[in-house]
Design a protein around this motif. Sequence first.
Motif, PDB file in Angstrom:
ATOM      1  N   ALA A  44       0.829  -1.209   0.000  1.00  0.00           N
ATOM      2  CA  ALA A  44       0.000   0.000   0.000  1.00  0.00           C
ATOM      3  C   ALA A  44       0.867   1.263   0.000  1.00  0.00           C
ATOM      4  N   PHE A  45       1.949   1.209   0.779  1.00  0.00           N
ATOM      5  CA  PHE A  45       2.847   2.368   0.829  1.00  0.00           C
ATOM      6  C   PHE A  45       3.469   2.614  -0.544  1.00  0.00           C
ATOM      7  N   TYR A  46       3.936   1.557  -1.200  1.00  0.00           N
ATOM      8  CA  TYR A  46       4.551   1.708  -2.519  1.00  0.00           C
ATOM      9  C   TYR A  46       3.543   2.269  -3.524  1.00  0.00           C
ATOM     10  N   TRP A  47       2.311   1.711  -3.470  1.00  0.00           N
ATOM     11  CA  TRP A  47       1.286   2.185  -4.408  1.00  0.00           C
ATOM     12  C   TRP A  47       0.940   3.647  -4.128  1.00  0.00           C
ATOM     13  N   PHE A  48       0.754   3.973  -2.857  1.00  0.00           N
ATOM     14  CA  PHE A  48       0.344   5.334  -2.520  1.00  0.00           C
ATOM     15  C   PHE A  48       1.441   6.337  -2.832  1.00  0.00           C
ATOM     16  N   LEU A  49       2.686   5.931  -2.596  1.00  0.00           N
ATOM     17  CA  LEU A  49       3.797   6.833  -2.896  1.00  0.00           C
ATOM     18  C   LEU A  49       3.869   7.117  -4.396  1.00  0.00           C
ATOM     19  N   ASN A  50       3.732   6.050  -5.189  1.00  0.00           N
ATOM     20  CA  ASN A  50       3.744   6.254  -6.641  1.00  0.00           C
ATOM     21  C   ASN A  50       2.557   7.102  -7.088  1.00  0.00           C
ATOM     22  N   PHE A  51       1.398   6.815  -6.484  1.00  0.00           N
ATOM     23  CA  PHE A  51       0.203   7.576  -6.845  1.00  0.00           C
ATOM     24  C   PHE A  51       0.371   9.044  -6.477  1.00  0.00           C
ATOM     25  N   ALA A  52       0.874   9.292  -5.255  1.00  0.00           N
ATOM     26  CA  ALA A  52       1.048  10.674  -4.814  1.00  0.00           C
ATOM     27  C   ALA A  52       2.106  11.391  -5.645  1.00  0.00           C
ATOM     28  N   THR A  53       3.185  10.675  -5.963  1.00  0.00           N
ATOM     29  CA  THR A  53       4.236  11.287  -6.780  1.00  0.00           C
ATOM     30  C   THR A  53       3.728  11.603  -8.171  1.00  0.00           C
ATOM     31  N   THR A  54       2.970  10.653  -8.736  1.00  0.00           N
ATOM     32  CA  THR A  54       2.388  10.887 -10.060  1.00  0.00           C
ATOM     33  C   THR A  54       1.425  12.067 -10.023  1.00  0.00           C
ATOM     34  N   SER A  55       0.637  12.138  -8.953  1.00  0.00           N
ATOM     35  CA  SER A  55      -0.295  13.267  -8.826  1.00  0.00           C
ATOM     36  C   SER A  55       0.457  14.589  -8.704  1.00  0.00           C
ATOM     37  N   ALA A  56       1.567  14.563  -7.924  1.00  0.00           N
ATOM     38  CA  ALA A  56       2.351  15.791  -7.781  1.00  0.00           C
ATOM     39  C   ALA A  56       2.964  16.208  -9.111  1.00  0.00           C
ATOM     40  N   LEU A  57       3.495  15.228  -9.855  1.00  0.00           N
ATOM     41  CA  LEU A  57       4.061  15.542 -11.168  1.00  0.00           C
ATOM     42  C   LEU A  57       2.985  16.032 -12.129  1.00  0.00           C
ATOM     43  N   HIS A  58       1.795  15.451 -12.005  1.00  0.00           N
ATOM     44  CA  HIS A  58       0.692  15.913 -12.852  1.00  0.00           C
ATOM     45  C   HIS A  58       0.327  17.351 -12.519  1.00  0.00           C
ATOM     46  N   ARG A  59       0.384  17.677 -11.234  1.00  0.00           N
ATOM     47  CA  ARG A  59       0.100  19.060 -10.834  1.00  0.00           C
ATOM     48  C   ARG A  59       1.169  20.005 -11.368  1.00  0.00           C
ATOM     49  N   VAL A  60       2.442  19.544 -11.273  1.00  0.00           N
ATOM     50  CA  VAL A  60       3.523  20.351 -11.827  1.00  0.00           C
ATOM     51  C   VAL A  60       3.341  20.511 -13.327  1.00  0.00           C
ATOM     52  N   GLU A  61       2.937  19.431 -13.997  1.00  0.00           N
ATOM     53  CA  GLU A  61       2.697  19.497 -15.442  1.00  0.00           C
ATOM     54  C   GLU A  61       1.614  20.520 -15.766  1.00  0.00           C
ATOM     55  N   GLU A  62       0.532  20.496 -14.970  1.00  0.00           N
ATOM     56  CA  GLU A  62      -0.534  21.472 -15.202  1.00  0.00           C
ATOM     57  C   GLU A  62      -0.031  22.893 -14.987  1.00  0.00           C
ATOM     58  N   ASP A  63       0.788  23.080 -13.931  1.00  0.00           N
ATOM     59  CA  ASP A  63       1.326  24.418 -13.671  1.00  0.00           C
ATOM     60  C   ASP A  63       2.229  24.882 -14.825  1.00  0.00           C
TER      61      ASP A  63
ATOM     62  N   GLU B 163      13.301  23.517 -11.637  1.00  0.00           N
ATOM     63  CA  GLU B 163      14.436  22.801 -11.075  1.00  0.00           C
ATOM     64  C   GLU B 163      13.994  21.404 -10.619  1.00  0.00           C
ATOM     65  N   ALA B 164      14.808  20.405 -10.978  1.00  0.00           N
ATOM     66  CA  ALA B 164      14.479  19.024 -10.595  1.00  0.00           C
ATOM     67  C   ALA B 164      14.459  18.863  -9.087  1.00  0.00           C
ATOM     68  N   ALA B 165      15.199  19.698  -8.378  1.00  0.00           N
ATOM     69  CA  ALA B 165      15.194  19.628  -6.916  1.00  0.00           C
ATOM     70  C   ALA B 165      13.802  19.893  -6.361  1.00  0.00           C
ATOM     71  N   TYR B 166      13.012  20.687  -7.079  1.00  0.00           N
ATOM     72  CA  TYR B 166      11.651  20.957  -6.623  1.00  0.00           C
ATOM     73  C   TYR B 166      10.819  19.682  -6.647  1.00  0.00           C
ATOM     74  N   VAL B 167      10.959  18.920  -7.753  1.00  0.00           N
ATOM     75  CA  VAL B 167      10.225  17.654  -7.844  1.00  0.00           C
ATOM     76  C   VAL B 167      10.694  16.702  -6.746  1.00  0.00           C
ATOM     77  N   ALA B 168      12.022  16.686  -6.494  1.00  0.00           N
ATOM     78  CA  ALA B 168      12.543  15.830  -5.426  1.00  0.00           C
ATOM     79  C   ALA B 168      11.992  16.264  -4.072  1.00  0.00           C
ATOM     80  N   GLU B 169      11.873  17.577  -3.863  1.00  0.00           N
ATOM     81  CA  GLU B 169      11.310  18.066  -2.603  1.00  0.00           C
ATOM     82  C   GLU B 169       9.852  17.664  -2.459  1.00  0.00           C
ATOM     83  N   VAL B 170       9.108  17.757  -3.571  1.00  0.00           N
ATOM     84  CA  VAL B 170       7.700  17.351  -3.530  1.00  0.00           C
ATOM     85  C   VAL B 170       7.601  15.871  -3.190  1.00  0.00           C
TER      86      VAL B 170
END
Length: 345
Positions: A37-56, A190-197
């Motif tokens: 569940a942790f692995y799935w949720f982490l991937n889901f949350a990361t994908t959602s964060a990247l999607h938000r960054v993509e929208e921005d 900056e890629a560091a921003y994605v890493a921070e997210v």
Amino acid sequence: MAVTTQQTPSKRGLFISLRLKMLIGFTLLFSVVFAAAFYWFLNFATTSALHRVEEDMTSTLDATVAGIDGDAFAELASEGSGTDPRYDAHIEWLRTVHSIEPRAFIYTYVPGNAPGEVLFIGDTLVFVRPEDAAPFGDPYETVGPMYQGLSKLTLNLEPYSDQWGQWISAYKPILNAAGELVGGVGIDFEAAYVAEVRQGILNSVAIAFAATYTLLFVMVFLISRAFTRPIAALTTAAQGIGAGNYQQDLSHIGSDLFPDEISKLTKVFEIMVSKVRTREETLKKEVADLRIFLDESKRNEQVSEIVESDFFRELQEKARLARARKTEVKTESAKAAADAIVTEP
């Protein structure tokens, strides 16, 4: 011929209590489930964060392109220079967009003369990090999908490195009034921003999962205790019964309000204890009677052995002769007394 049988010694393994087994089993189960569940949720949350960054990035690109006059940009690119007032106005617009979205490093470019080459027109680094800013008309051999951004919206969300740092990027073409391609706009985060997210999500998720995991472990600990306590009580009672103590109070084991298998087992155990106690009392009585019978049989056997012995027969014969002699003496004495009375004058 006597046959001897060899008994195989019983094997005794390492004792592990039922409660500990339940704790280990549920802990392993929860660990696997939580890890998945942790692995799935982490991937889901990361994908959602990247999607938000993509929208921005996409919305920032759209706003930037919307504020650029394609015809004026084409003229600036072909005729202007770094000292052109039109260049200053262009840079000021890029600066305005950057002030709205500080994460975005925005630049514009046009196709160069060599394949894959572009020429920078404007760059927001000129007022953020002037030493790294690309000057007007500076040629650059593209890395990744930057050149494709001259023809269509292109995203590069995989972090990459160049001479200025590590980035994720998005590109979009600039068109003139006739719909013709005149250049492109690029945005770097900056890629560091994605890493921070990603790290922020990881920390939040880790804290939540650790708290939940601890809570579930405590619940399993308490539940396992509730399940194994009646069994432990029955085990203690069985040990007492094995030692001969049949006065065991089993009323506290099980539940009368909501009976279950433990309650049934307790009732069966009580019946078993009663039958064992009755059977043992009966057995004790039978053993006592048998001991009396054996004692009488042994005594009779001993008497019979004495009576049937030659020594006892000799004693009987001697006793008979003694009795006969005693009787004869009494008879003679009586006869002599009678004769004496008759002969008296």
